[in-house]
Write an enzyme that holds these catalytic residues in place. Structure first.
Site, PDB file in Angstrom:
ATOM      1  N   ASN A 177     124.859 -48.857  33.324  1.00  0.00           N
ATOM      2  CA  ASN A 177     125.210 -48.301  34.642  1.00  0.00           C
ATOM      3  C   ASN A 177     123.974 -47.861  35.426  1.00  0.00           C
ATOM      4  O   ASN A 177     124.011 -47.785  36.653  1.00  0.00           O
ATOM      5  CB  ASN A 177     126.215 -47.162  34.469  1.00  0.00           C
ATOM      6  N   GLU A 178     122.874 -47.587  34.703  1.00  0.00           N
ATOM      7  CA  GLU A 178     121.625 -47.264  35.402  1.00  0.00           C
ATOM      8  C   GLU A 178     121.115 -48.507  36.142  1.00  0.00           C
ATOM      9  O   GLU A 178     120.671 -48.419  37.296  1.00  0.00           O
ATOM     10  CB  GLU A 178     120.565 -46.762  34.413  1.00  0.00           C
ATOM     11  N   SER A 193     128.237 -59.929  20.986  1.00  0.00           N
ATOM     12  CA  SER A 193     129.668 -59.637  20.794  1.00  0.00           C
ATOM     13  C   SER A 193     130.396 -60.842  20.216  1.00  0.00           C
ATOM     14  O   SER A 193     130.191 -61.963  20.672  1.00  0.00           O
ATOM     15  CB  SER A 193     130.317 -59.265  22.133  1.00  0.00           C
ATOM     16  N   GLU A 197     131.441 -61.000  35.238  1.00  0.00           N
ATOM     17  CA  GLU A 197     131.689 -59.978  34.236  1.00  0.00           C
ATOM     18  C   GLU A 197     131.885 -58.618  34.887  1.00  0.00           C
ATOM     19  O   GLU A 197     132.831 -57.894  34.604  1.00  0.00           O
ATOM     20  CB  GLU A 197     130.509 -59.941  33.260  1.00  0.00           C
ATOM     21  N   SER A 216     121.173 -60.324  24.953  1.00  0.00           N
ATOM     22  CA  SER A 216     120.098 -59.376  24.644  1.00  0.00           C
ATOM     23  C   SER A 216     119.220 -59.846  23.494  1.00  0.00           C
ATOM     24  O   SER A 216     119.663 -60.596  22.617  1.00  0.00           O
ATOM     25  CB  SER A 216     120.696 -58.020  24.280  1.00  0.00           C
ATOM     26  N   GLN A 263     128.758 -64.062  23.041  1.00  0.00           N
ATOM     27  CA  GLN A 263     127.660 -64.084  24.013  1.00  0.00           C
ATOM     28  C   GLN A 263     126.355 -63.735  23.314  1.00  0.00           C
ATOM     29  O   GLN A 263     126.355 -63.031  22.304  1.00  0.00           O
ATOM     30  CB  GLN A 263     127.934 -63.147  25.193  1.00  0.00           C
TER      31      GLN A 263
END
Lengths: 337, 383
Positions: free
Chosen positions: B367-368, B160, B243, B128, B125
């Site tokens: 998670n934020e 990744s 995902e 970013s 992928q």
């Protein structure tokens, strides 16, 4: 394999939610708080007209013959509305136990008609809720569950929850109708379901407050500190719900592992509700620390039910025996063991 | 609600179990973050494909078995029960695959899905960028149209599998004048194409699990774009939904970890901290709760529903339970926890797992970010 609730179940649940939202308001809770009895014949009458006492009474005794899965969905609505009448104990715990025991047709018919109320006494609790006003009592002696008529008055204990009516336990007596464990499992399951409803109510109140209270020129709910507190609580609440449903199915089928799943449900629900209560008061700031906002009714009910019908230590001990002790198969492929 | 497997589902489980017992490597493979381990894992993908197990939910036409999500969960349970290797093509089969299935043309499905299911093409992928992490709409890598090609220039990072994989997918700005979520397109590219440079990045464990990618006028055919030009953001959000939502982390993975943790606790019971006992039980409870919730989501999707912002709840729950379970294991191991190899020379999988678990709350949307999504989309709090 199908982990969904049916359209009928969703419709019934929504119907109960809408009804309670209309009649069982925070104003009503305040009026009850100001009354001597903390109970209302009119509220009980309304719940009876909705058919709620007979939900789990067999159809032959004029009930709806619903299952424990329906019961947990309805119990969550009772928690959400802050219902203090002994409906959950009588209709969602005693009725299915008595139906399972057999030979209690007259009492079941009276429950469905809203004419009988059954108080629940178990050694795991140092109190009996709503003993005054109960027509019957289920109590425990030497692991046996006993059913007896009840009348007269009892010694009132003082709960922090202004709408709970607790009494000192009485000497157990009556006819054997089952085992002590079945009462505990059913009542713990229904307490769990009420706890997630209570948590949802506190979440809604805190979210509304965060949308409407402004500081620094904007709603406090626009700040990540508030958002993240509330989001963390949502995760706990939403992941407790399927555990409760799974436990309801296990108990309905008398699965050998049902007690473990009930304990899991009780811990997950109590942890979610307790965390939500602290998040809700923090979101409300100083207002949350007052008797003037509604939050405290739900917060105190959450404290009470979290430790009723087996506290955290009690339920962890049952999971310990099954999971660490090895009685329960665990790992992939054992989700529904 | 009916929490009993049908006879057909039980037969399917038996079929998967038998195949796994006969075919799962007896010795653990080298980590897929290293080149030798990567190739071992590609071999395993091809072995899976030879049994037609590449991606059981896909149509038979694309190398799948046309099975439903409950059967997929059963497959995953047997996969983890057998201790089978990690899926080196996870980015492909669980992220890109569903995206191509939903947005791709028939030609793209045939071209990309079949080799993916067969383990012939391994995917990386490329979301970013150095200045577009949690703020993914800040992407600046450009794909400029030149006839029937795009010319890609820019940089991707934390990619990744990109150290060794064959192909990549990601978002690129096809309208150079555009801002934020507009003007982005979802493009697939050959990692061996001229102009692509990979710089492997060592991860916390020391191996190059992901890479930085540099694009210097890389020519990519227009037919490698999924969905319309400028529609990339919505396609990517759908991918992110898969995902976070269901497929990235099947519950069996955490149930297997919880089972191992219980066994570890029994071995170390005499010298554990009082809290450890409760943490072990919490790991079992959370893995079970995640399993029930996943069965509920799968059942809902099979009944015609879909998963939206609720996916963010799942991502937080599994990533935090995984980190907590592995932290508990590290504490149970005590002074041995830091050793990379335990008695007998085997890799300390708890240490490796703990290190990996630290990435869970960061990747696939930190998670934020997930908490913001929950607060804004599920609770309706102001942005």
């Amino acid at each position: 394999m199908d982990f969904t609730i049916t359209e009928d179940q969703a419709t019934l649940t929504q119907g109960v939610r809408d009804y309670l939202a209309g009649v069982h308001t925070p104003e009503l809770l305040r009026a009850l708080d100001a009354s001597d009895s903390r109970r209302s014949d009119a509220v009980w009458q309304g719940l009876t007209e909705m058919g709620l006492p007979g939900l789990l009474v067999p159809e032959a005794q004029d009930g709806l013959g619903l299952s424990l899965l329906d019961a947990v969905l309805i119990a969550a609505e009772l928690g959400r509305a802050g219902v203090a009448e002994p409906l959950a104990d009588t209709a969602l715990v005693a009725a299915p136990l008595l139906a399972k025991a057999g030979g209690q047709d007259a009492l079941l018919a009276a429950i469905a008609a809203g004419k009988a109320k059954v108080a629940l006494q178990h050694p795991v609790n140092p109190w009996v809720a709503d003993l005054d006003g109960a027509s019957h009592i289920l109590s425990v002696k030497d692991e046996a569950l006993l059913l007896a008529d009840h009348g007269g008055t009892a010694e009132l204990l003082d709960s922090v929850d202004p709408l709970r009516r607790l009494y000192a336990p009485v000497a157990p007596t009556g006819t054997e109708v089952g085992s002590a464990d079945t009462l505990l499992d059913h009542a713990a399951l229904i307490a769990s379901a009420q706890l997630v409803g209570i948590a949802d109510a506190m979440l809604e109140q805190a979210t509304d407050y965060a949308k409407n209270r402004s500081q620094f020129g904007q709603p406090i709910g626009s700040f990540q500190a508030i958002k993240h507190h509330l989001a963390t609580a949502v995760v706990k609440i939403e992941f407790a719900k399927p555990v409760i449903q799974r436990a309801a199915v296990a108990l309905q089928k008398n699965a050998a592992s049902a007690s473990v799943h009930v304990s899991h449900a009780k811990i997950a629900a109590a942890d979610a509700a307790w965390a939500m209560s602290e998040t809700a008061i923090q979101t409300h700031g100083a207002m949350g620390y007052t008797y003037e906002v509604d939050l405290h009714f739900w917060m105190k009910r959450a404290w009470a039910l979290s430790s009723a019908w087996g506290d955290r230590a009690f339920h962890l001990a049952r999971i310990d025996a099954a999971v660490i002790g090895g009685a329960l198969p665990i790992g992939p492929g054992h989700s529904f063991a | 609600m009916d929490l009993v497997y049908t006879p057909e589902q039980q037969d399917f489980r038996a079929e998967v179990r038998a195949w796994m017992e006969a075919n799962v490597p007896k010795e653990p493979l080298v980590t897929l973050e290293r080149e030798d381990g990567y190739h071992q894992h590609v071999e395993w993908e091809r072995k899976l494909a030879s049994g037609n197990w590449g991606m059981v939910t896909w149509p038979e036409a694309y190398g799948g078995r046309g099975l439903d999500l409950i059967q997929w969960l059963i497959f995953e349970e047997e996969y983890y029960r057998a201790g089978a290797p990690l899926r080196v093509n996870q980015n492909g089969i669980f992220l890109l695959g569903p995206t191509v299935m939903e947005f791709g043309t028939d030609e793209q499905k045939a071209r990309f899905l079949t080799p993916m299911a067969k383990g012939e093409v391994i995917w990386a992928q490329a979301w970013s960028e150095p200045n577009a992490g949690s703020d993914m709409a800040a992407i600046t890598s450009k794909a400029i149209r030149d006839g029937d090609h795009y010319v890609i220039t820019g940089q991707k990072t934390w990619s990744s599998r990109a150290s060794f994989a064959d192909w990549g997918f990601g978002l690129f700005r096809t309208d150079p004048e555009s801002k934020r979520h507009k003007g982005l397109s979802f493009i697939l590219f050959d990692l061996n194409a001229p102009g692509v440079t990979r710089r492997p990045i060592r991860q916390l464990h020391g191996d190059p699990g992901f890479a930085e990618l540099f694009f210097d006028e890389v020519r990519v055919p227009v037919e490698n774009r999924i969905a319309g030009e400028g529609e990339g953001w919505n396609v990517a959000m759908a991918t992110a939904g898969f995902e976070r939502g269901l497929m990235l982390r099947s519950p069996a993975r955490f149930q297997a970890a919880a089972e191992r943790l219980v066994k570890l606790f029994r071995q170390h019971e005499a010298k554990t901290a009082p809290a450890a006992r409760e943490q072990v039980m919490q790991a079992w409870m959370d893995a079970q709760a995640y399993a029930y919730n996943t069965y509920a989501v799968a059942s809902k999707i099979m009944a015609g529903g879909h998963i939206g912002a609720e996916a963010s709840l799942n991502k937080i729950f599994w990533s935090e339970l995984d980190r907590a379970a592995h932290r508990t294991a590290m504490q149970l191991l005590g002074a041995s926890a830091e050793l990379r190899h335990l008695d007998g020379g085997a890799l300390n999988m708890w240490l490796e797992g703990y290190i990996f678990s630290l990435s869970g709350p960061i990747y696939a949307g930190s998670n934020e970010i997930q908490r913001n999504i929950i607060a804004e989309r599920l609770l309706g709090l102001p942005r």
